[in-house]
Write a protein that holds these residues in place. Sequence first.
Motif, mmCIF file in Angstrom:
data_model
loop_
_atom_site.group_PDB
_atom_site.id
_atom_site.type_symbol
_atom_site.label_atom_id
_atom_site.label_comp_id
_atom_site.label_asym_id
_atom_site.label_seq_id
_atom_site.Cartn_x
_atom_site.Cartn_y
_atom_site.Cartn_z
ATOM 1 N N GLU A 89 -36.750 -3.367 2.679
ATOM 2 C CA GLU A 89 -37.106 -4.222 1.262
ATOM 3 C C GLU A 89 -36.436 -5.521 1.335
ATOM 4 O OE1 GLU A 89 -36.563 -1.673 -1.926
ATOM 5 O OE2 GLU A 89 -37.582 -0.071 -1.104
ATOM 6 N N GLU A 91 -35.754 -9.202 2.419
ATOM 7 C CA GLU A 91 -36.495 -10.495 2.667
ATOM 8 C C GLU A 91 -35.490 -11.443 3.379
ATOM 9 O OE1 GLU A 91 -39.705 -13.561 0.535
ATOM 10 O OE2 GLU A 91 -39.647 -11.358 0.016
ATOM 11 N N THR A 94 -36.538 -18.235 5.697
ATOM 12 C CA THR A 94 -36.877 -18.874 6.791
ATOM 13 C C THR A 94 -36.025 -20.056 7.442
ATOM 14 O OG1 THR A 94 -39.111 -18.773 6.151
ATOM 15 C CG2 THR A 94 -38.905 -20.189 7.654
ATOM 16 N N PRO A 113 -40.397 -11.481 10.933
ATOM 17 C CA PRO A 113 -39.214 -12.086 9.733
ATOM 18 C C PRO A 113 -38.074 -12.621 10.796
ATOM 19 C CG PRO A 113 -40.302 -10.298 8.889
ATOM 20 C CD PRO A 113 -40.766 -10.084 10.316
#
Length: 192
Positions: A89, A91, A94, A113
């Motif tokens: 879960e 994130e 970037t 990711p």
Amino acid sequence: MPATDAARWNQRYRAQTHFAAPRPFLLEQAGWLPARGWALDLAMGLGGNAAFLLVRGLRVVGVDIAQVAVHRAKRRWPQLMAVIADLYEFELPTARFDVITSFYFLQRDLWPPMQRALRPGGILIMETLTQEQRTVQADIDPQYLLHPGELRDAFVGLETLIYREGWVAGNRGHRRAVASLVARAPANRLAD
């Protein structure tokens, strides 16, 4: 991962009295590490790899589901930016990290990711078990084991610097069947 996984790992780290050393593959590949920048250590456990990266001059974010491990690592290395999180879960930002490490943790949907989280020229160092491990550990869940060439093929958007599959010495004299990868994000890559 379910809460039962966090409980299982917390129990394991409560029982572990020593801090883990950095993984041998990380030590072998230290020449690829930058002199400074940001590093992310995924599933860091008690922080052996994170500590090595800190000593090398990197600012390190270490993530693990086990709060026992995270708290112990943070107490030992106060400069570590330690995060308790379920990587299913979590994130990743970037183009944020110059180095990402992941050892003996397999979450295939995290691979894209991870690639995006590397800055241009950033280094990924990863090692985990392969299907061959079942020849010595038949009870291991095959979903957590790599197929031949899978790790290399998963990161085709990066430049492969080192890739190998085979047996390595594990702790307490046990051998492990692993795939090991060092890869670099293209220097001219634009952030997503």
